[in-house]
Write an enzyme that holds these catalytic residues in place. Structure first.
Site, PDB file in Angstrom:
ATOM      1  N   SER A  25      33.807  38.680  -9.662  1.00  0.00           N
ATOM      2  CA  SER A  25      33.667  38.333 -11.085  1.00  0.00           C
ATOM      3  C   SER A  25      33.450  39.481 -12.050  1.00  0.00           C
ATOM      4  O   SER A  25      33.493  39.260 -13.257  1.00  0.00           O
ATOM      5  CB  SER A  25      32.535  37.334 -11.263  1.00  0.00           C
ATOM      6  OG  SER A  25      33.017  36.053 -11.006  1.00  0.00           O
TER       7      SER A  25
ATOM      8  N   SER B  26      34.447  35.407 -13.155  1.00  0.00           N
ATOM      9  CA  SER B  26      33.746  34.597 -14.129  1.00  0.00           C
ATOM     10  C   SER B  26      33.207  35.377 -15.322  1.00  0.00           C
ATOM     11  O   SER B  26      32.862  34.786 -16.335  1.00  0.00           O
ATOM     12  CB  SER B  26      32.588  33.883 -13.442  1.00  0.00           C
ATOM     13  OG  SER B  26      31.613  34.821 -13.011  1.00  0.00           O
TER      14      SER B  26
ATOM     15  N   LYS C 161      26.250  39.070 -20.184  1.00  0.00           N
ATOM     16  CA  LYS C 161      26.829  37.807 -19.699  1.00  0.00           C
ATOM     17  C   LYS C 161      25.747  36.742 -19.841  1.00  0.00           C
ATOM     18  O   LYS C 161      24.559  37.019 -19.628  1.00  0.00           O
ATOM     19  CB  LYS C 161      27.232  37.991 -18.236  1.00  0.00           C
ATOM     20  CG  LYS C 161      27.920  36.786 -17.604  1.00  0.00           C
ATOM     21  CD  LYS C 161      28.306  37.102 -16.149  1.00  0.00           C
ATOM     22  CE  LYS C 161      29.090  35.982 -15.493  1.00  0.00           C
ATOM     23  NZ  LYS C 161      29.474  36.306 -14.102  1.00  0.00           N
TER      24      LYS C 161
HETATM   25  N1  GLN Z   1      36.022  33.480  -8.289  1.00  0.00           N
HETATM   26  C1  GLN Z   1      34.975  33.431  -7.308  1.00  0.00           C
HETATM   27  C2  GLN Z   1      34.329  32.073  -7.316  1.00  0.00           C
HETATM   28  O1  GLN Z   1      34.726  31.245  -8.088  1.00  0.00           O
HETATM   29  C3  GLN Z   1      33.971  34.506  -7.557  1.00  0.00           C
HETATM   30  C4  GLN Z   1      33.105  34.236  -8.719  1.00  0.00           C
HETATM   31  C5  GLN Z   1      32.059  35.264  -8.914  1.00  0.00           C
HETATM   32  O2  GLN Z   1      32.188  36.393  -8.458  1.00  0.00           O
HETATM   33  N2  GLN Z   1      31.011  34.873  -9.594  1.00  0.00           N
HETATM   34  O3  GLN Z   1      33.428  31.809  -6.564  1.00  0.00           O
END
Ligand code: GLN
Length: 492
Positions: A180, A156, A81
């Site tokens: 995410s 994400s 990532k």
């Molecule tokens: N969707 C969640 C957020 O926007 C979690 C994102 C993540 O785990 N990085 O904060």
């Protein structure tokens, strides 16, 4: 060996092929690079590809394999990532702010996996600063879901999940602050593991919410996740929140015998709000585990419904502090011709950060402001403790807690983007696990109208082994994890 066999093989299978010299790492790496070339234009899953560097490490891996000196992942291609700092390779975090950022060092996860012999192919697209559940906030454009190009891959770590599902690499990394890894794994039909907070070093991972962020693997099988977790985990002097615990050989210790395993089903997850199709898939997976010897027990996590509100105070608060470093002075994006210092700060940050990131900074700064600190941030910390306590109590009765990974399957682009709250609900089943610092895993549980959905398994602190064992057993008894998207339409 055909490319398509190679591109859908698990890491464990590929390890054997490499060891037997049935395929070389160079051939395997070339097959992945070819797949990236053929499909990435349609999917936009990868931001940076490093073909020369990859082929060079593949050749080095081949000579190690020839000498019989291989490590646990020698010659296995992998994509990181784009939140992991990679020395000499641009690391954008999905943001214009870091569009030109080339780190001078490797994140600990990157160097540990390098030491185990992986071949890094490149860096995956992601929501900007890991804020999002759909990959729609990336400065580098949306990632398409390989199962349906009109739908999001989740986020994400959506680029990582989509790349894996497409066969661009057999192993990818992600980070999970609120879901995410697990939510995109669910939406793309792959296995994803968020380890216990502290299991994996955060050094060199661009910080979003430091008390929640955790890195983990996504792969085609739970067995592969076990291999990768051992490779990336461990105490790190450079991260004082990394746990000083020995790292088990999760792969060697895999045990598919589930006799006597107690699985808790929280009433709060299996309530009337749970989508009927998702419930059917999750229950089908759970009954397989039951057949394998596990027992299903109803439990309560009474404060679950506070998780979203709590997370959306704590995560933005920590993000607003972490993102203060991007001031246009030291590194990152700087606006053109600032008229004075204030203009420099203002325009660099307004132009460098996207809308969702700015929203989080505003919310976080507000929650931390002198007048509201007690009402919001301190209160959220107290509720976080209560949520953690719910899990602790539940784990007195059960060994694993199960539920859906996400409230539904992948949704069309734009469906939730205008409504932040609808988007935030995507993580309704995953967020509390981060608040409590627990390990969580998503494993495929079949398809709903052709789209994948995941079963989530949550473990006790530092007991990744038990959830890996349960997922492994499920993957022995069913073939949901082997379902692949039809790529004909996107292969150029
Ligand atoms: N969707 C969640 C957020 O926007 C979690 C994102 C993540 O785990 N990085 O904060």
């Amino acid at each position: 060996m055909t490319d398509s066999t190679l591109l859908h093989a698990s890491v464990s299978h590929l390890r054997q092929l490499l060891k037997d010299r049935a395929v070389s790492s160079e051939e395997l790496t070339e097959a992945c690079l070819k797949q990236i070339n053929a499909t990435n234009e349609a999917l936009n899953a990868i931001i940076t590809v490093c073909p020369e560097q990859a082929l060079e490490s593949a050749r080095a891996a081949d000579s190690q394999l020839a000498k019989g000196e291989s490590k646990s992942l020698t010659g296995i291609p992998l994509l990181h990532k784009d939140i992991f700092c990679t020395r000499g390779v641009r690391t954008t975090c999905g943001s214009r702010m870091l569009e030109q950022f080339v780190p001078a060092y490797d994140a600990t996860v990157v160097s540990k996996m390098k030491a185990e012999g992986v071949v890094m192919l490149g860096k995956c697209n992601m929501d900007e600063f890991a804020m999002g559940s759909s990959n729609e906030t990336s400065f580098f454009g949306t990632v398409k879901n390989p199962w349906d190009l009109s739908c999001v891959p989740g986020g994400s770590s959506g680029g990582s999940a989509a790349a894996l599902a497409t066969g661009m690499a057999p192993l990818v990394t992600g980070t999970d602050t609120g879901g995410s890894i697990r939510q995109p794994a669910s939406l793309c039909g792959v296995t994803g593991l968020k380890p216990t907070y502290g299991r994996v070093s955060r050094l060199g991972i661009i910080a979003f919410a430091s008390s929640l962020d955790q890195a983990g693997p996504m792969a085609r099988t739970a067995e592969d996740c076990a291999l990768a977790l051992t490779a990336m985990a461990g105490m790190d002097d450079g991260d004082s929140t990394s746990a000083n615990l020995p790292v088990p050989d999760f792969h060697g210790a895999l045990n598919p015998n589930l006799q006597g395993l107690r699985i808790g089903l929280p009433r709060e997850y299996f309530n009337d709000d749970l989508n009927a199709d998702v419930r059917a898939r999750v229950m089908a997976a759970l009954s397989e585990l039951e057949k394998a010897g596990a027992s299903l027990i109803d439990i309560d996590l009474p404060h679950s419904h506070y998780a979203i509100a709590t997370y959306y105070v704590i995560a933005p608060a920590e993000a607003s502090a972490n993102l203060a470093r991007y001031d246009g002075v030291r590194f990152g994006y700087r606006c053109e011709q600032p008229s004075d210092l204030e203009d420099l700060y203002l325009r660099s940050r307004s132009e460098g950060f996207g809308e969702e990131v700015q929203r989080r900074i505003l919310v976080g700064t507000y929650a931390l402001s002198a007048g509201f600190y007690d009402a919001y941030f301190n209160k959220a910390q107290q509720v976080r403790r209560v949520i953690t306590e719910d899990f602790r109590r539940a784990f007195e009765q059960v060994d694993v807690i199960a539920g859906p990974s996400a409230p539904g399957v992948a949704f069309p682009f734009g469906a939730k983007q205008q409504d932040p709250i609808a988007m935030y609900m995507e993580d309704i089943y995953t967020l509390a696990v981060n608040l409590a610092g627990l390990p969580g895993l998503s494993t495929p549980a079949g398809l709903i109208n052709g789209m994948p959905v995941g079963l989530q398994l949550i473990g006790k602190p530092f007991d990744e082994q038990t959830i890996l064992n349960a997922a492994h057993r499920l993957q022995i008894d069913t073939d949901w994890h082997t379902a692949r998207p039809n790529l004909e339409a996107i292969t150029s």
